[in-house]
Design an enzyme around this catalytic site. Structure first.
Site, short mmCIF file in Angstrom:
data_model
loop_
_atom_site.label_atom_id
_atom_site.label_comp_id
_atom_site.label_asym_id
_atom_site.label_seq_id
_atom_site.Cartn_x
_atom_site.Cartn_y
_atom_site.Cartn_z
N LYS A 70 -29.59 63.65 173.19
CA LYS A 70 -29.92 62.86 172.00
C LYS A 70 -30.70 63.67 170.97
O LYS A 70 -30.43 63.61 169.79
CB LYS A 70 -30.72 61.62 172.40
N VAL A 71 -31.69 64.43 171.44
CA VAL A 71 -32.51 65.21 170.53
C VAL A 71 -32.19 66.69 170.69
O VAL A 71 -32.26 67.22 171.80
CB VAL A 71 -34.02 64.99 170.79
#
Length: 337
Positions: A332-333
């Protein structure tokens, strides 16, 4: 999860539009009263595509030339960039990546006006910018950004509407939640029939629809492992045409505005060359394959267009036997320098 989050975008946009009203008005007054010799965007991935949209609005409506900053000039090259009389705009879901945070901090320290449109208002990016404007998308758990991308487009359009002090654009923004809900109900299943067995695709837009083409191509790669490239309708004849063969799929976003006629003509020509064209156009275009929803004003059409695309993309991933919530090799990051 991707589908659920994509469909929730209307609710997130309604929350954003009901929040931070005076802060946006204050930012608009600041931008109107400040002379900029340079305007820059700073972002990666989907956020960079959102920056492309915001840059187009700024250039088309306010006449300011906007460039995308190669962040390595600051993070790796340590180049002595002139920061005076500069507007630096960053968009990010997480606000965590060093190569986004460091340039904003660099420009702010040098006296530039810095704006961060960011979902995590407690992130390093939000703290680095002078003007941190929350996206109000809530926590996004799917790796593929959907509601955060849509709220990024809306936040950018809000900033431009306040900067320009344009009541028509402001009113159009207020009508977006309902338009987004309608966009989730548009039937794009013909695209799934074509793309479920496909190996590659070109995604085409031009002008204000080109950022949507860029974002769609990324999502095809990310969630369906489909080799996708985005091209401007003005560039496709300069080399990419050599790839077109019988049955080659093209998705063309022909949103309203001055670029639409050329994209419709391109769709006709590509069909004549044997391509499998998926022409996404508003309901008044008889030759469309996919119906594009429209917003209150053409400059907001890309926001509802990507909403319809996301619903289809989540279903396409499942049709190809994949999990859109767990793309291969992705998290996600993403933090880059």
């Amino acid at each position: 999860m991707m589908l659920k989050e994509a469909i929730s975008a209307a609710e997130c946009v309604a929350l954003q539009l009901a929040s931070d009203t005076e802060r946006y008005a204050e930012l608009g007054r600041k931008l109107r009263s400040t002379s900029f010799s340079t305007a820059l965007t700073i972002a990666r991935g989907s956020s960079d595509h959102a920056c492309n949209y915001v840059a187009y609005l700024i250039m088309a409506r306010l006449g300011r030339v906007v460039a995308s900053l190669p962040m390595s000039l600051v993070t790796l090259n340590k180049s002595p960039l002139v920061t005076r009389d500069t507007l630096a705009i960053s968009i990010s879901q997480s606000g965590q990546s060093p190569d986004v945070v460091e340039p904003i901090r660099y420009f702010r320290d040098g006296g530039a006006t810095t704006v961060a449109l960011v979902n995590d208002i407690e992130s390093p990016l939000a703290h680095a910018a002078e003007w941190a404007m929350p996206l109000r998308a809530g926590k996004e758990q799917s790796v593929a950004a959907t509601k955060s991308f849509i709220t990024s487009l809306v936040a950018g359009a809000r900033m431009v509407a306040q900067w320009q002090n344009d009541p028509e654009l402001q009113a159009g923004l207020e009508a977006l939640p309902e338009a987004l809900l309608e966009a989730t109900r548009v039937d794009w299943s013909p695209a799934i029939d074509v793309l479920a067995p496909a190996r590659n695709i070109m995604v085409v837009g031009r002008g204000i629809s080109f950022p949507v083409a860029l974002e769609s191509a990324l999502k095809f790669k990310e969630t369906s492992a489909l080799q996708a490239e985005a091209f401007s309708g003005a560039e496709i004849k300069h080399g990419p045409m050599a790839l077109i063969e019988d049955g080659y799929p093209l998705l063309i976003f022909a949103t309203r505005g001055p670029t639409q006629a050329g994209l419709l003509q391109l769709a006709t020509e590509m069909r004549g060359r044997g391509a499998k064209v998926l022409l996404a156009a508003p309901s008044d275009v008889a030759e469309r394959d996919l119906t594009l929803p429209v917003a209150a004003t053409p400059d907001l059409d890309p926001i509802v267009a990507i909403q319809s695309f996301y619903v289809m993309a989540a279903k396409l991933s499942a049709a190809r036997g994949m999990d859109p919530d767990a793309p291969r090799h992705l998290s996600k990051v993403t933090k880059t320098n």
